[in-house]
Design an enzyme around this catalytic site. Structure first.
Site, PDB file in Angstrom:
ATOM      1  N   LYS A 223       2.924  -3.189 -10.348  1.00  0.00           N
ATOM      2  CA  LYS A 223       4.196  -3.033  -9.670  1.00  0.00           C
ATOM      3  C   LYS A 223       4.689  -1.787 -10.228  1.00  0.00           C
ATOM      4  CE  LYS A 223       8.477  -5.403  -8.264  1.00  0.00           C
ATOM      5  NZ  LYS A 223       9.264  -4.177  -8.388  1.00  0.00           N
ATOM      6  N   ARG A 228       9.597   2.011  -2.012  1.00  0.00           N
ATOM      7  CA  ARG A 228       8.600   1.465  -1.074  1.00  0.00           C
ATOM      8  C   ARG A 228       8.773   2.282   0.213  1.00  0.00           C
ATOM      9  NH1 ARG A 228       8.415  -4.824   0.183  1.00  0.00           N
ATOM     10  NH2 ARG A 228       6.667  -4.943   1.682  1.00  0.00           N
ATOM     11  N   PHE A 314      -0.510  -0.757  -0.934  1.00  0.00           N
ATOM     12  CA  PHE A 314      -0.930  -1.981  -1.031  1.00  0.00           C
ATOM     13  C   PHE A 314      -0.986  -2.752   0.211  1.00  0.00           C
ATOM     14  CE2 PHE A 314       3.425  -1.256  -2.120  1.00  0.00           C
ATOM     15  CZ  PHE A 314       4.324  -2.098  -1.085  1.00  0.00           C
ATOM     16  N   ARG A 386      11.280 -13.215   2.145  1.00  0.00           N
ATOM     17  CA  ARG A 386      11.055 -13.463   0.636  1.00  0.00           C
ATOM     18  C   ARG A 386      10.471 -14.707   0.817  1.00  0.00           C
ATOM     19  NH1 ARG A 386      13.399 -10.623  -3.101  1.00  0.00           N
ATOM     20  NH2 ARG A 386      15.044  -9.661  -1.422  1.00  0.00           N
ATOM     21  N   LYS A 392       6.849 -11.287  -8.142  1.00  0.00           N
ATOM     22  CA  LYS A 392       6.969 -10.035  -9.201  1.00  0.00           C
ATOM     23  C   LYS A 392       7.334 -10.357 -10.531  1.00  0.00           C
ATOM     24  CE  LYS A 392      11.665  -9.365  -7.279  1.00  0.00           C
ATOM     25  NZ  LYS A 392      12.646  -8.590  -6.649  1.00  0.00           N
TER      26      LYS A 392
HETATM   27  P1  AMP Z   1      11.996  -5.625  -6.087  1.00  0.00           P
HETATM   28  O1  AMP Z   1      12.384  -4.243  -5.681  1.00  0.00           O
HETATM   29  O2  AMP Z   1      12.243  -5.757  -7.535  1.00  0.00           O
HETATM   30  O3  AMP Z   1      12.834  -6.522  -5.353  1.00  0.00           O
HETATM   31  O4  AMP Z   1      10.424  -5.800  -5.939  1.00  0.00           O
HETATM   32  C1  AMP Z   1       9.727  -5.866  -4.906  1.00  0.00           C
HETATM   33  C2  AMP Z   1       9.247  -4.358  -4.684  1.00  0.00           C
HETATM   34  O5  AMP Z   1       8.217  -3.803  -5.534  1.00  0.00           O
HETATM   35  C3  AMP Z   1       8.430  -3.973  -3.139  1.00  0.00           C
HETATM   36  O6  AMP Z   1       9.497  -4.082  -2.215  1.00  0.00           O
HETATM   37  C4  AMP Z   1       7.778  -2.616  -3.524  1.00  0.00           C
HETATM   38  O7  AMP Z   1       8.801  -1.480  -3.342  1.00  0.00           O
HETATM   39  C5  AMP Z   1       7.628  -2.771  -5.094  1.00  0.00           C
HETATM   40  N1  AMP Z   1       5.982  -2.742  -5.289  1.00  0.00           N
HETATM   41  C6  AMP Z   1       5.675  -1.892  -6.431  1.00  0.00           C
HETATM   42  N2  AMP Z   1       4.313  -2.056  -6.285  1.00  0.00           N
HETATM   43  C7  AMP Z   1       3.984  -3.123  -5.375  1.00  0.00           C
HETATM   44  C8  AMP Z   1       2.956  -3.645  -5.142  1.00  0.00           C
HETATM   45  N3  AMP Z   1       1.598  -3.482  -5.457  1.00  0.00           N
HETATM   46  N4  AMP Z   1       2.830  -4.601  -3.824  1.00  0.00           N
HETATM   47  C9  AMP Z   1       4.096  -4.782  -3.353  1.00  0.00           C
HETATM   48  N5  AMP Z   1       5.305  -4.281  -3.729  1.00  0.00           N
HETATM   49  C10 AMP Z   1       5.183  -3.356  -4.632  1.00  0.00           C
END
Ligand code: AMP
Length: 533
Positions: A223, A228, A314, A386, A392
């Site tokens: 991650k 994104r 990804f 979601r 995550k």
């Molecule tokens: P969060 O922003 O904490 O809600 O986590 C989700 C976000 O992680 C996604 O919207 C992406 O921007 C980010 N992300 C980073 N690496 C990845 C990955 N390998 N696959 C999907 N999302 C990722």
């Protein structure tokens, strides 16, 4: 008969008077069925509290001070004698949003003042202000609106939802529903129109992530701690959209070049997803550095050297006429592997072994990344959802909250709004509920920036404190979630501190009050509860 603004207010009040989601939806659906389809767009947009679509650059651009000036200036109505219709109000707000260039402030004040003065009562003026500030507070959510549109147009909800996610905005969805020449069931994405991405659910540990996706084999991807992006390609044209669906191509020229160079020549059109991170000498730079890149539109060359960026792909959502969202992740991934060079793919392993996944997670953290994403191999790509397909796992517990108010600081900080009221999103009401307050975590530069941002979105000024439109999302770390009688939500974060600004997130993507309640409950797996025997 066009819908008058007075009728619109009556409708809002009826919707607000019931707490039943079903009843709210029925009221909207039956109102839609009674009016001309040409009126659907303005009515729905105002009901949804989106006088202009979310995707519009710069939004509505009307703040508290503009409204105050407009109310004072008493310009005679430019609209035909009363009563203005919903369409009149909608169009006029758009006109105001579109005013640009020299003297634009005066012109905006004049237009807005004339709009206010064309209304016949104070109550109507109050409702107009609520629309402008996106504070309708009638408990109408996107989901209710999609449901009502599905009922009123007799198109199954599944197709309405999909079309909405693929077009990215309610106004375009309504245009599609009213377009007799196109079958909404057969909708494809339009290249260069961003679509609503799939989101992830948090877990506290790798083993929890594996159990949430139902066990078995999963992909574990790094991650990346970045932003994104959704990349649209058509022949040799490439555009990049942020998570909030705005076009950020101008700020990321080297990513555009990289995409052009990496894509296999056999691909004509596609939509890809990836994470852009700032990297220097092989180590990821803090997220704040990356945000500077996203904000920058001028002098890109100098900042390209100062803050170099990199992309890791990804996902692939669409390729040459084929929408891939119903295919399992493994199949989408093998298409992605075929068209993007390996060094630009997110690093990953596929395993059912928790220890191996744990090892990979530790390695990712050591390399300076945020954590991992655990992905179900057979999962479709569910637009805008979601779900339990992507989990995550991060190193520290944090939440994303919305700033709804702020107090002026003291001493050194007296020139800054530096003490922030933090709120979680309540998807049932569309509102935000306070869960904490903090003055910790920002640098001086950030306090200054935050102060000017907050002053643009003030909705109520109480002297020592202001209340603002729920627009700014921040990531907040904390030590514990406590029960609290102080807030209506019943929860409060102990020792909250802002870890970063999340300008890439929209307020409705913030942590929900339900998620926070779950996190509160989870704490007791490791702690005793007061009063527990
Ligand atoms: P969060 O922003 O904490 O809600 O986590 C989700 C976000 O992680 C996604 O919207 C992406 O921007 C980010 N992300 C980073 N690496 C990845 C990955 N390998 N696959 C999907 N999302 C990722």
């Amino acid at each position: 008969m066009p819908v008058s603004f007075t009728e619109f207010i009556r409708l809002c009040k009826r919707i607000a008077a019931t707490s039943s989601i079903n009843e709210k939806t029925t009221i909207i659906a039956s109102f839609l069925s009674r009016i001309d389809k040409g009126e659907w767009k303005p009515l729905i947009m105002l009901l949804a509290g989106k006088a202009v679509p979310e995707t519009k650059e710069g939004g509505l651009g009307i703040g508290f001070s503009l409204v105050k000036k407009a109310l004072k200036s008493g310009v005679k109505p430019l609209l035909p004698p009363p009563p203005p219709t919903v369409s009149d109000v909608y169009q006029r707000l758009h006109e105001i949003a579109d005013v640009r260039g020299p003297g634009s402030m005066e012109k905006k004040v004049m237009l807005l003042s004339s709009l206010f003065n064309s209304l016949s009562t104070d109550e109507e003026m109050r409702w107009l202000a609520k629309i402008i500030f996106g504070e309708l507070r009638i408990g109408v959510e996107e989901g209710h609106i999609l449901n009502a549109l599905s009922r009123a147009s007799s198109v199954p909800l599944e197709y309405v939802r999909r079309a909405y996610m693929l077009r990215g905005s309610l106004d375009e969805l309504i245009e599609l529903l009213n377009d007799k020449d196109h079958d909404i069931r057969d909708i494809k994405p339009v290249i260069f129109k961003p679509i609503r991405p799939m989101l992830a659910t948090p877990a506290n540990s790798i083993s929890e992530a594996f159990s949430l996706i139902g066990g078995g084999e999963a992909a574990v991807e790094v991650k990346y701690d970045g932003a994104r992006v959704q990349i649209h390609v058509k022949n040799d044209r490439v555009k990049i959209f942020s998570r909030r669906l705005t076009d950020v191509s101008g700020s990321l020229p080297e990513i555009i070049e990289r995409v052009k160079n990496t894509l296999s020549n056999n691909v004509g059109e596609c939509i890809l997803e990836g994470e852009v991170i700032a990297v220097k000498e092989g180590r990821p730079l803090p997220f704040q550095e990356l945000m500077k890149r996203f904000r920058r539109v001028k002098d890109i060359e100098s900042v390209m050297v100062e803050i170099p960026i990199q992309i890791f792909f990804f996902e692939i959502i669409y390729v040459d006429g084929k929408l891939l969202i119903d295919q399992p992740y493994v199949d989408r991934y093998s298409i992605l592997e075929r068209i993007v060079s390996r060094d630009l793919l997110a690093e990953r392993i596929v395993t059912s072994d928790i220890d191996e996944a744990e090892e990979f997670f530790k390695k990712a953290l050591k390399a300076g990344h945020e954590g991992v994403m655990v992905k179900r191999l057979d999962a479709p790509y569910i637009l805008g959802s979601r779900g339990k397909n992507w989990i995550k796992v991060k190193s520290a517990e944090s939440v994303d909250l919305v700033i709804v108010g702020a107090e002026w600081g003291h001493g050194r900080r007296r020139k800054w709004l530096s003490d922030y009221y933090l709120a979680a999103y309540n998807p049932d009401t569309g509102g935000y509920e306070l869960v904490g307050k903090t003055f910790k975590g920002l640098t001086d530069e950030e306090f200054q920036y935050m102060t000017s941002r907050l002053l643009e979105i003030v909705v109520r000024d109480e002297g020592y404190r202001v209340w603002v439109k729920p627009e700014i999302v921040v990531e907040v770390a904390f030590n514990e979630i406590q029960k609290s009688p102080k807030y209506r939500s019943g929860l409060a974060l102990r020792l909250a501190r802002i870890t970063r600004l999340r300008e890439d997130k929209s307020p409705s993507e913030a942590t929900t009050i339900h998620e926070l309640r779950l996190m509160y409950e989870r704490q007791f797996r490791y702690k005793g509860r007061a009063g527990d025997v």
